[in-house]
Design a protein around this motif. Structure first.
Motif, PDB file in Angstrom:
ATOM      1  N   ALA A 174      53.828 -21.751  40.478  1.00 10.71           N
ATOM      2  CA  ALA A 174      53.933 -21.416  39.054  1.00 10.71           C
ATOM      3  C   ALA A 174      53.744 -19.918  38.855  1.00 10.71           C
ATOM      4  CB  ALA A 174      52.901 -22.200  38.245  1.00 10.71           C
ATOM      5  N   GLN A 175      52.753 -19.333  39.502  1.00 10.38           N
ATOM      6  CA  GLN A 175      52.523 -17.895  39.354  1.00 10.38           C
ATOM      7  C   GLN A 175      53.682 -17.100  39.936  1.00 10.38           C
ATOM      8  OE1 GLN A 175      48.600 -17.196  40.965  1.00 10.38           O
ATOM      9  NE2 GLN A 175      47.690 -17.376  38.928  1.00 10.38           N
ATOM     10  N   SER A 176      54.229 -17.572  41.020  1.00 11.78           N
ATOM     11  CA  SER A 176      55.390 -16.906  41.614  1.00 11.78           C
ATOM     12  C   SER A 176      56.569 -16.928  40.647  1.00 11.78           C
ATOM     13  CB  SER A 176      55.762 -17.603  42.926  1.00 11.78           C
ATOM     14  OG  SER A 176      56.950 -17.073  43.441  1.00 11.78           O
ATOM     15  N   ASP A 177      56.790 -18.085  40.002  1.00 10.44           N
ATOM     16  CA  ASP A 177      57.891 -18.199  39.038  1.00 10.44           C
ATOM     17  C   ASP A 177      57.670 -17.286  37.829  1.00 10.44           C
ATOM     18  OD1 ASP A 177      59.099 -20.034  40.680  1.00 10.44           O
ATOM     19  OD2 ASP A 177      58.429 -21.798  39.542  1.00 10.44           O
ATOM     20  N   ILE A 178      56.411 -17.208  37.363  1.00 12.74           N
ATOM     21  CA  ILE A 178      56.090 -16.337  36.229  1.00 12.74           C
ATOM     22  C   ILE A 178      56.375 -14.886  36.594  1.00 12.74           C
ATOM     23  CG2 ILE A 178      54.223 -15.468  34.757  1.00 12.74           C
ATOM     24  CD1 ILE A 178      52.924 -18.306  35.099  1.00 12.74           C
ATOM     25  N   ALA A 202      45.881 -11.467  34.638  1.00 11.98           N
ATOM     26  CA  ALA A 202      45.138 -11.772  33.415  1.00 11.98           C
ATOM     27  C   ALA A 202      45.284 -13.229  32.976  1.00 11.98           C
ATOM     28  CB  ALA A 202      45.602 -10.843  32.290  1.00 11.98           C
ATOM     29  N   LEU A 203      46.199 -13.974  33.603  1.00  6.64           N
ATOM     30  CA  LEU A 203      46.449 -15.359  33.197  1.00  6.64           C
ATOM     31  C   LEU A 203      45.434 -16.315  33.829  1.00  6.64           C
ATOM     32  CD1 LEU A 203      50.334 -15.499  33.640  1.00  6.64           C
ATOM     33  CD2 LEU A 203      49.050 -15.158  31.536  1.00  6.64           C
ATOM     34  N   PRO A 204      45.177 -17.447  33.159  1.00  5.13           N
ATOM     35  CA  PRO A 204      44.336 -18.483  33.784  1.00  5.13           C
ATOM     36  C   PRO A 204      45.022 -18.998  35.058  1.00  5.13           C
ATOM     37  CG  PRO A 204      44.735 -18.964  31.447  1.00  5.13           C
ATOM     38  CD  PRO A 204      45.586 -17.795  31.812  1.00  5.13           C
ATOM     39  N   GLY A 240      50.698 -23.259  33.291  1.00  9.29           N
ATOM     40  CA  GLY A 240      52.059 -23.676  33.629  1.00  9.29           C
ATOM     41  C   GLY A 240      53.024 -22.505  33.503  1.00  9.29           C
ATOM     42  N   VAL A 241      54.248 -22.698  33.983  1.00  9.62           N
ATOM     43  CA  VAL A 241      55.228 -21.619  34.014  1.00  9.62           C
ATOM     44  C   VAL A 241      55.584 -21.136  32.602  1.00  9.62           C
ATOM     45  CG1 VAL A 241      57.564 -20.939  34.697  1.00  9.62           C
ATOM     46  CG2 VAL A 241      56.184 -22.343  36.216  1.00  9.62           C
ATOM     47  N   SER A 242      56.007 -22.053  31.725  1.00  7.92           N
ATOM     48  CA  SER A 242      56.458 -21.619  30.385  1.00  7.92           C
ATOM     49  C   SER A 242      55.298 -21.031  29.578  1.00  7.92           C
ATOM     50  CB  SER A 242      57.120 -22.775  29.637  1.00  7.92           C
ATOM     51  OG  SER A 242      56.197 -23.836  29.454  1.00  7.92           O
ATOM     52  N   GLU A 243      54.129 -21.662  29.623  1.00  4.66           N
ATOM     53  CA  GLU A 243      52.968 -21.141  28.904  1.00  4.66           C
ATOM     54  C   GLU A 243      52.540 -19.793  29.497  1.00  4.66           C
ATOM     55  OE1 GLU A 243      50.174 -20.880  25.956  1.00  4.66           O
ATOM     56  OE2 GLU A 243      51.837 -22.275  26.118  1.00  4.66           O
ATOM     57  N   GLY A 244      52.599 -19.683  30.825  1.00  9.73           N
ATOM     58  CA  GLY A 244      52.226 -18.445  31.506  1.00  9.73           C
ATOM     59  C   GLY A 244      53.131 -17.283  31.124  1.00  9.73           C
ATOM     60  N   ILE A 245      54.432 -17.558  31.020  1.00 11.34           N
ATOM     61  CA  ILE A 245      55.385 -16.508  30.622  1.00 11.34           C
ATOM     62  C   ILE A 245      55.083 -16.050  29.197  1.00 11.34           C
ATOM     63  CG2 ILE A 245      57.818 -16.011  30.125  1.00 11.34           C
ATOM     64  CD1 ILE A 245      58.517 -17.884  32.488  1.00 11.34           C
ATOM     65  N   LYS A 246      54.807 -17.009  28.298  1.00 11.90           N
ATOM     66  CA  LYS A 246      54.479 -16.657  26.907  1.00 11.90           C
ATOM     67  C   LYS A 246      53.231 -15.780  26.845  1.00 11.90           C
ATOM     68  CE  LYS A 246      56.421 -20.867  24.917  1.00 11.90           C
ATOM     69  NZ  LYS A 246      56.075 -22.159  24.309  1.00 11.90           N
ATOM     70  N   LEU A 247      52.175 -16.193  27.560  1.00 13.81           N
ATOM     71  CA  LEU A 247      50.930 -15.434  27.553  1.00 13.81           C
ATOM     72  C   LEU A 247      51.115 -14.048  28.164  1.00 13.81           C
ATOM     73  CD1 LEU A 247      48.403 -18.237  28.611  1.00 13.81           C
ATOM     74  CD2 LEU A 247      48.617 -17.169  26.351  1.00 13.81           C
ATOM     75  N   LEU A 297      53.916 -12.283  28.296  1.00 14.59           N
ATOM     76  CA  LEU A 297      54.700 -11.450  27.388  1.00 14.59           C
ATOM     77  C   LEU A 297      53.852 -10.943  26.234  1.00 14.59           C
ATOM     78  CD1 LEU A 297      58.083 -13.405  27.304  1.00 14.59           C
ATOM     79  CD2 LEU A 297      57.642 -11.170  28.325  1.00 14.59           C
ATOM     80  N   LYS A 298      52.929 -11.782  25.738  1.00 17.32           N
ATOM     81  CA  LYS A 298      52.020 -11.328  24.676  1.00 17.32           C
ATOM     82  C   LYS A 298      51.138 -10.206  25.182  1.00 17.32           C
ATOM     83  CE  LYS A 298      51.731 -15.586  21.980  1.00 17.32           C
ATOM     84  NZ  LYS A 298      50.874 -16.717  21.575  1.00 17.32           N
ATOM     85  N   ALA A 299      50.619 -10.363  26.402  1.00  9.31           N
ATOM     86  CA  ALA A 299      49.750  -9.337  26.981  1.00  9.31           C
ATOM     87  C   ALA A 299      50.518  -8.036  27.215  1.00  9.31           C
ATOM     88  CB  ALA A 299      49.152  -9.843  28.294  1.00  9.31           C
ATOM     89  N   LEU A 300      51.754  -8.132  27.655  1.00  5.27           N
ATOM     90  CA  LEU A 300      52.553  -6.934  27.919  1.00  5.27           C
ATOM     91  C   LEU A 300      53.004  -6.248  26.633  1.00  5.27           C
ATOM     92  CD1 LEU A 300      54.649  -8.296  30.899  1.00  5.27           C
ATOM     93  CD2 LEU A 300      53.038  -6.383  30.995  1.00  5.27           C
ATOM     94  N   ALA A 301      53.074  -7.008  25.533  1.00  7.16           N
ATOM     95  CA  ALA A 301      53.529  -6.440  24.263  1.00  7.16           C
ATOM     96  C   ALA A 301      52.446  -5.575  23.610  1.00  7.16           C
ATOM     97  CB  ALA A 301      53.932  -7.549  23.310  1.00  7.16           C
ATOM     98  N   LYS A 302      51.205  -5.720  24.038  1.00  6.24           N
ATOM     99  CA  LYS A 302      50.097  -4.964  23.428  1.00  6.24           C
ATOM    100  C   LYS A 302      50.142  -3.514  23.806  1.00  6.24           C
ATOM    101  CE  LYS A 302      47.010  -8.867  23.040  1.00  6.24           C
ATOM    102  NZ  LYS A 302      45.772  -9.472  23.416  1.00  6.24           N
TER     103      LYS A 302
END
Length: 190
Positions: A146-150, A170-172, A176-183, A185-190
């Motif tokens: 999952a982390q590799s896919d993210i 920074a992710l837990p 999961g892949v889709s939740e990880g990508i969302k989190l 992207l939020k972190a990178l947008a800051k």
């Protein structure tokens, strides 16, 4: 033969530098990662070295860390990869980034380095597998598929390897892949 050079830095002309050691000037080729961390002209510098003797030349390569020098030595052992190509690889990506690319078997990250085509990248991944990996650093950050896919998704979206890796850290761990990508992207947008 020559394992270390210490002296005053006289010249900086990427990728070459000139170091004065008690009146003798040694010309060294260094990767850009080492070049960017050099002191100002006239100041003391100490570098680990790798000496290459060929029929037509004797070339001294300098490295800021033992990790860089060891990676360089692993690279030049590979068929079709000479010292100049190895220097180009270390200039194009950090040792940690190379280790991560090898761990994840990502040939596309290697082909971004000038002079590395698809076949050479695949040969590098095959030859370096198990020799760099998690023991060098960043590869240890990737815990599961999952982390590799993210990470791959973030890189595909245009983020640099470093940005994507920092967001991944920074992710837990069990995300999961889709939740990880969302989190991420939020972190990178800051």
């Amino acid at each position: 033969m020559i394992g270390r050079i210490a002296g005053n830095l006289l010249e900086k002309n990427p990728p070459q530098i000139l170091v004065d050691c008690s009146g003798v000037g040694y010309q060294l080729d260094v990767p850009m990662s080492t070049f960017y961390n050099l002191p100002a002209l006239g100041e003391k510098v100490a570098l680990l070295t790798h000496f290459v003797v060929r029929e037509d030349a004797q070339i001294l390569f300098g490295f800021a860390t033992a990790q860089e020098r060891e990676t360089f030595r692993q690279l030049v052992k590979i068929s079709g990869v000479g010292p100049r190509t190895a220097l180009s690889i270390l200039s194009g990506m950090s040792v940690a980034d190379l280790a991560q690319a090898v761990t994840l078997q990502e040939a596309t990250r290697l082909t971004k380095v000038p002079g590395i085509g698809k076949k050479t990248a695949e040969r590098l991944l095959l030859e370096l597998k198990g020799k760099l990996g998690a023991d060098i650093g960043a590869g240890a950050a990737i815990q599961n598929d999952a982390q590799s896919d993210i990470l791959q998704a973030l890189i595909a979206l245009g983020y640099s390897d470093k940005e994507a890796t920092l967001a991944l850290k920074a992710l837990p761990k069990d995300v999961g892949v889709s939740e990880g990508i969302k989190l991420a992207l939020k972190a990178l947008a800051k």
